[in-house]
Design an enzyme around this catalytic site. Sequence first.
Site, mmCIF file in Angstrom:
data_model
loop_
_atom_site.group_PDB
_atom_site.id
_atom_site.type_symbol
_atom_site.label_atom_id
_atom_site.label_comp_id
_atom_site.label_asym_id
_atom_site.label_seq_id
_atom_site.Cartn_x
_atom_site.Cartn_y
_atom_site.Cartn_z
ATOM 1 N N ALA A 63 4.926 -6.686 -2.974
ATOM 2 C CA ALA A 63 4.508 -6.922 -1.588
ATOM 3 C C ALA A 63 2.987 -7.053 -1.488
ATOM 4 O O ALA A 63 2.469 -7.977 -0.845
ATOM 5 C CB ALA A 63 5.012 -5.786 -0.692
ATOM 6 N N GLU A 64 2.267 -6.140 -2.130
ATOM 7 C CA GLU A 64 0.804 -6.192 -2.042
ATOM 8 C C GLU A 64 0.252 -7.426 -2.741
ATOM 9 O O GLU A 64 -0.699 -8.038 -2.270
ATOM 10 C CB GLU A 64 0.161 -4.938 -2.624
ATOM 11 C CG GLU A 64 -1.349 -4.981 -2.510
ATOM 12 C CD GLU A 64 -1.988 -3.672 -2.111
ATOM 13 O OE1 GLU A 64 -3.219 -3.699 -1.933
ATOM 14 O OE2 GLU A 64 -1.300 -2.664 -1.971
ATOM 15 N N THR A 65 0.849 -7.822 -3.839
ATOM 16 C CA THR A 65 0.412 -9.028 -4.537
ATOM 17 C C THR A 65 0.560 -10.253 -3.650
ATOM 18 O O THR A 65 -0.366 -11.067 -3.529
ATOM 19 C CB THR A 65 1.217 -9.217 -5.837
ATOM 20 O OG1 THR A 65 0.981 -8.095 -6.692
ATOM 21 C CG2 THR A 65 0.851 -10.508 -6.551
ATOM 22 N N SER A 68 -1.810 -9.889 -0.418
ATOM 23 C CA SER A 68 -3.227 -10.009 -0.790
ATOM 24 C C SER A 68 -3.577 -11.437 -1.182
ATOM 25 O O SER A 68 -4.627 -11.956 -0.795
ATOM 26 C CB SER A 68 -3.559 -9.099 -1.972
ATOM 27 O OG SER A 68 -3.257 -7.787 -1.714
#
Length: 146
Positions: A63-65, A68
Site C-alpha cells: 500500500a505504501e509503495t 508513495s
Amino acid sequence: MRIWKQDTDLARLNSWSKNTLMEAIGIHMTAIGDDWLQGTMPVDPRTQQPYGLLHGGASVALAETLGSSAAMLTLDPEKERAVGLDINANHVRGVTSGFVTGTARPLHLGRSTQVWEIRIEDEAGKLACISRLTMAVVPATAVGTR
C-alpha cells in the site's frame, strides 16, 4: 482527468525499486491510468506470516509503495517530494497463495498533503486489505535522492 505531472512508464516506476524492500518482496507496478496506479505482490514465503497467511506488514508495504509512488508522480520532482505521514490498514480477508493486486487512487491532492486510498485484492478480486495513506508534500531540498 489525468493527474500526473511526470511522464512515466512502468519500466521507470519499477526501476525505482532496485535494491530496496520492494524488490526483495517482489512488488511490481503493473498498470497506470489517468488517476490510479496498480501493482502486484506475490503471496509466498517472503510475504507470509508463520501461519501461511499474507503478512499484514507486507500488505502495508504494498500500500505504501503504491501510494508513495503515485504521490510522487503528481509532483514536479525538481521542486517537491512526497513523504509518508500516516498509514492505516484494515485486513479484511486472508490470502494464502498467488498474488495480490493493489490499486492506489487519490482522495485528496492538496498543496501540503495528499491522501490516497489503496485497495488490495486477491486473484478472485475479493478485498483483502483497505488502506489509507497520508503524504506530506515537502520541498525537494528537504529529502535526499538515491
